[in-house]
Design a protein around this motif. Structure first.
Motif, mmCIF file in Angstrom:
data_model
loop_
_atom_site.group_PDB
_atom_site.id
_atom_site.type_symbol
_atom_site.label_atom_id
_atom_site.label_comp_id
_atom_site.label_asym_id
_atom_site.label_seq_id
_atom_site.Cartn_x
_atom_site.Cartn_y
_atom_site.Cartn_z
ATOM 1 N N CYS A 70 32.117 -51.512 16.599
ATOM 2 C CA CYS A 70 30.814 -52.174 16.790
ATOM 3 C C CYS A 70 29.721 -51.355 16.107
ATOM 4 O O CYS A 70 29.799 -50.130 16.031
ATOM 5 N N GLY A 71 28.704 -52.039 15.622
ATOM 6 C CA GLY A 71 27.627 -51.344 14.923
ATOM 7 C C GLY A 71 26.534 -50.783 15.823
ATOM 8 O O GLY A 71 25.730 -49.956 15.395
ATOM 9 N N HIS A 72 26.489 -51.212 17.082
ATOM 10 C CA HIS A 72 25.394 -50.788 17.966
ATOM 11 C C HIS A 72 25.285 -49.265 18.106
ATOM 12 O O HIS A 72 24.189 -48.713 18.096
ATOM 13 N N GLY A 73 26.474 -48.603 18.231
ATOM 14 C CA GLY A 73 26.451 -47.149 18.426
ATOM 15 C C GLY A 73 25.768 -46.440 17.267
ATOM 16 O O GLY A 73 24.964 -45.524 17.479
ATOM 17 N N CYS A 131 24.580 -57.707 24.132
ATOM 18 C CA CYS A 131 25.462 -56.549 24.340
ATOM 19 C C CYS A 131 24.666 -55.275 24.593
ATOM 20 O O CYS A 131 25.103 -54.381 25.290
ATOM 21 N N SER A 132 23.470 -55.186 23.992
ATOM 22 C CA SER A 132 22.686 -53.951 24.088
ATOM 23 C C SER A 132 21.684 -53.992 25.236
ATOM 24 O O SER A 132 20.756 -53.202 25.272
ATOM 25 N N VAL A 133 21.887 -54.889 26.203
ATOM 26 C CA VAL A 133 20.928 -55.017 27.316
ATOM 27 C C VAL A 133 20.857 -53.731 28.142
ATOM 28 O O VAL A 133 19.838 -53.433 28.740
ATOM 29 N N VAL A 134 21.957 -52.958 28.157
ATOM 30 C CA VAL A 134 21.938 -51.712 28.926
ATOM 31 C C VAL A 134 21.738 -50.492 28.017
ATOM 32 O O VAL A 134 22.206 -49.400 28.320
ATOM 33 N N ALA A 135 21.030 -50.697 26.913
ATOM 34 C CA ALA A 135 20.772 -49.585 25.974
ATOM 35 C C ALA A 135 20.093 -48.409 26.668
ATOM 36 O O ALA A 135 20.206 -47.266 26.218
ATOM 37 N N PRO A 147 33.765 -56.670 15.374
ATOM 38 C CA PRO A 147 35.196 -56.935 15.171
ATOM 39 C C PRO A 147 35.802 -57.772 16.299
ATOM 40 O O PRO A 147 36.614 -58.658 16.032
ATOM 41 N N THR A 148 35.417 -57.497 17.532
ATOM 42 C CA THR A 148 36.020 -58.195 18.669
ATOM 43 C C THR A 148 35.802 -59.701 18.584
ATOM 44 O O THR A 148 36.752 -60.483 18.662
ATOM 45 N N LEU A 199 38.746 -59.587 14.144
ATOM 46 C CA LEU A 199 39.194 -58.785 13.000
ATOM 47 C C LEU A 199 39.313 -57.326 13.428
ATOM 48 O O LEU A 199 38.693 -56.903 14.407
ATOM 49 N N SER A 200 40.112 -56.573 12.685
ATOM 50 C CA SER A 200 40.161 -55.126 12.926
ATOM 51 C C SER A 200 38.837 -54.538 12.442
ATOM 52 O O SER A 200 38.163 -55.144 11.592
ATOM 53 N N PRO A 201 38.452 -53.351 12.933
ATOM 54 C CA PRO A 201 37.202 -52.743 12.449
ATOM 55 C C PRO A 201 37.156 -52.637 10.922
ATOM 56 O O PRO A 201 36.114 -52.881 10.322
ATOM 57 N N VAL A 202 38.288 -52.292 10.303
ATOM 58 C CA VAL A 202 38.308 -52.150 8.836
ATOM 59 C C VAL A 202 38.098 -53.516 8.168
ATOM 60 O O VAL A 202 37.287 -53.659 7.249
ATOM 61 N N ASP A 203 38.810 -54.549 8.689
ATOM 62 C CA ASP A 203 38.650 -55.884 8.105
ATOM 63 C C ASP A 203 37.256 -56.449 8.371
ATOM 64 O O ASP A 203 36.735 -57.250 7.582
#
Lengths: 361, 253
Positions: free
Chosen positions: B23-26, B53-57, B215-216, B220-224
């Motif tokens: 995921c790109g959020h991190g 997804c980032s509501v609990v940032a 990816p989830t 797709l896989s993270p690479v794909d």
């Protein structure tokens, strides 16, 4: 003290400014548009923030933001706009943010009309938005109370970290009366250590209403309910007026209480001892005093500009100790004193034919 | 003698995140924290995270945070910045949040030229609710609510937010970046930093759209997922500055 002739909406706006409100966010809707118009001029004079939002939804969320930083913030609207604000009200209650929301009620449902109504009682007192929460709901009945209640509302909101609603109607918003404006310069502004103002010299503050971990939200709800119980214990307000030994109890709030007060001397003339309970807090509702008096009177008569919304709370309060009668008009219809009087006389006739027609003591 | 060349930003908490692998959020969270440290604004900062997804940032950012309703972050940020103009304010919004349910709020905040910064994370899908179509979902992209692929005849076209906002005089700095490669991550940091400086120096509205992998929900896989970003997303959206009125101009009276 000098008296001013003001409309209810103007009085409320000035009262809010004097109560330390420095942030107003709103969206135009009749019959409350005098409030934003007044605020647009007045808040600039005192260095406050006035902003016309793009929608009622945005307005309540701007209030959420300003309240989160510890400011005294408010918005005002009428039925259709208040419906849009329900999401925000639920979030304010969940995140325990103090704020003032004013509803100058008009006829509904839907777009309805712009005439006076009291048909948003359920929405105001029974939740309105999602979740187990309550607003403190104040019901003014005069322009003087329109001016005074913002201060009370902000104090209560800050004290309990809970949104407060002032539930007025188009009559109260538009009518003009002489008002004494109190100087509240020494506001009892309390410290808000929970506010988000930048984490300078303290740990991070978080404003939130999401509790995902198991049991966390239930614990949060229990905390809210505990707070609501304290409000029910300490914040019930009502006016009891009329005969100290009544045989008929009238219950009405807001502008309908004025109609009752107008006809009470007439009832006295025809030998009917009447008293009136005017709930000032619609939530928490004055159940106890109504229950007490319902033991002593022949019947209760409820007057509302709705199909009978507060009526349900009065019936709950009376615990069937006496019959509860109702008269109301909807959709902008305003009960005239004469028609209310006629209705009460009809009830008196019905009640006098009852076998057990005795005053219970 | 050893020298520390890489460390956790001070304004980031030392906890694992709940984000999925790839995921790109991190990455974006970390960039924001690095910028906050570099600009020294942690103690004057108020962050706003709406539903997504980032509501609990706030579990990862170590500064004052407000969690808000879906789409309403620009309205809340307006309330915060207007009542506390001396604070630095930013919103961190996803594409469903900003470009769908919160479209009115973002357009009007930009139109008013509100002096806060928007970090707009576009992963072309609703991640938190399990992979539904977003307004930014690409044509042909399969989601749980476009099982046959997004069809413009049915669901219309993906929205380019910075381009949409660029006609508004109130929008001062608009840029689109991506977190698909080290080079682009560096550019992302530069853009977000510039967006904060636009607020601090110019008291103007800024928005950085960050194309980010999911990816989830993309299945797709993270690479794909990175490959899909590079082959599909970046060519459609395009990277670069969409509007820049400059931050070197003398502060207005």
């Amino acid at each position: 003290m000098k008296k001013l002739l003001l409309s209810g909406n103007e009085a409320l706006a000035e009262g809010a400014v004097r109560a330390g409100c420095r942030c107003y966010f709103g969206y135009p809707i009749t019959p409350q548009s005098e409030i934003p118009a007044y605020m647009a001029k007045r808040l600039r004079q005192v260095g406050g923030v006035f902003l016309q939002a793009e929608s009622e939804i945005a307005a309540i969320n701007m209030v959420y933001g300003a309240a989160a930083t510890g400011m005294r913030a408010m918005t005002s609207s009428s039925g259709p706009g208040i419906s849009l604000k329900q999401e925000g009200l639920s979030y304010l209650a969940g995140a325990q943010l103090p704020a003032l929301v004013v509803n100058v009620m008009r006829g509904g449902p839907g777009l309805g009309n712009i005439a006076p109504s009291q048909s948003d009682y359920f929405q105001a007192t029974k939740g309105g938005g999602h979740g187990d929460y309550h607003l403190i709901v104040l019901a003014p009945f005069s322009v003087q109370e329109m001016a005074d209640f913002p201060h009370l509302a902000f104090d209560l909101a800050d004290k309990y970290r809970n949104p407060v609603m002032i539930l007025a109607d188009a009559i109260l918003g538009q009518m003009m009366e002489a008002v004494e404006l109190k100087n509240n310069e020494k506001n009892r502004l309390i410290e808000k250590p929970w506010a988000v103002t930048g984490a300078r010299g303290r740990p991070q503050n978080i404003i939130r209403s999401l509790f995902l971990k198991e049991g966390e939200l239930e614990a949060h709800n229990k905390l809210l309910q505990k707070k609501y119980r304290i409000m029910k214990k300490n914040e019930v307000r009502y006016q009891l007026t009329g005969d100290p030994d009544p045989e008929v109890l009238l219950v009405a709030y807001g502008s309908m209480a004025r109609v009752c007060m107008y006809i009470m001397p007439r009832l006295k003339k025809i030998g009917v001892r009447t008293s009136l309970i005017r709930p000032i807090t619609l939530w928490p509702f004055p159940y106890d005093i109504i229950e007490d008096i319902s033991k002593k009177v022949k019947f209760i008569f409820v007057l509302e500009m709705s199909e009978g919304q507060m009526l349900e709370d009065v019936k709950l309060a009376s615990r069937e100790k006496c019959p509860v009668y109702f008269y109301g008009r909807m959709g902008g219809g305003v009960p005239e004193p004469e028609e209310v009087l006629t209705k009460i006389e009809e009830v008196l006739k019905v009640e006098s034919k009852r076998k057990n027609y005795k005053i219970r003591r | 003698m050893m020298r520390i060349v890489y460390t956790k930003p001070k304004s980031m908490k030392d906890v694992p995140t709940h984000y999925c692998p790839g995921c790109g959020h991190g990455i974006i969270h970390r960039l924001i924290c690095e910028i906050v440290d570099e600009l020294g604004i942690r103690e004057d900062l108020i962050g706003i995270c709406p539903v997504g997804c980032s509501v609990v940032a706030y579990n990862y950012f170590d500064f004052d945070m407000i969690e808000v309703a879906h789409g309403r972050a620009p309205a809340v940020a307006t309330g915060v910045k207007r009542s506390r103009p001396d604070k630095v304010v930013f919103t961190y919004q996803g594409d469903g949040d900003l470009a769908s349910i919160g479209m009115a709020e973002i357009i009007h905040a930009a139109a008013r030229g509100e002096a806060f910064t928007v970090v707009f994370v576009n992963n072309a899908i609703y991640g938190m609710t399990g992979g539904q179509m977003a307004p930014t979902t690409l044509l042909g992209q399969k989601t749980t609510t476009t099982p046959f692929g997004r069809d413009h005849k049915m669901e219309g076209y993906p929205i380019k937010i910075p381009e949409l906002l660029s006609s508004l005089p109130g929008a001062w700095y608009l840029e689109r970046v991506a977190v698909n490669s080290p080079g682009n991550i560096r550019k992302t940091k530069k853009a977000i930093k510039k967006a904060f400086l636009t607020q601090i120096e110019k008291n103007k509205f800024s928005l950085v759209e960050v194309l980010s992998p999911c990816p989830t929900s993309w299945r797709l896989s993270p690479v794909d997922a990175i490959k899909w970003m590079e082959e599909q997303m970046i060519p459609y959206y395009g990277l670069g500055t969409i509007k820049d009125e400059g931050i070197q101009v003398v502060r207005e009276k």
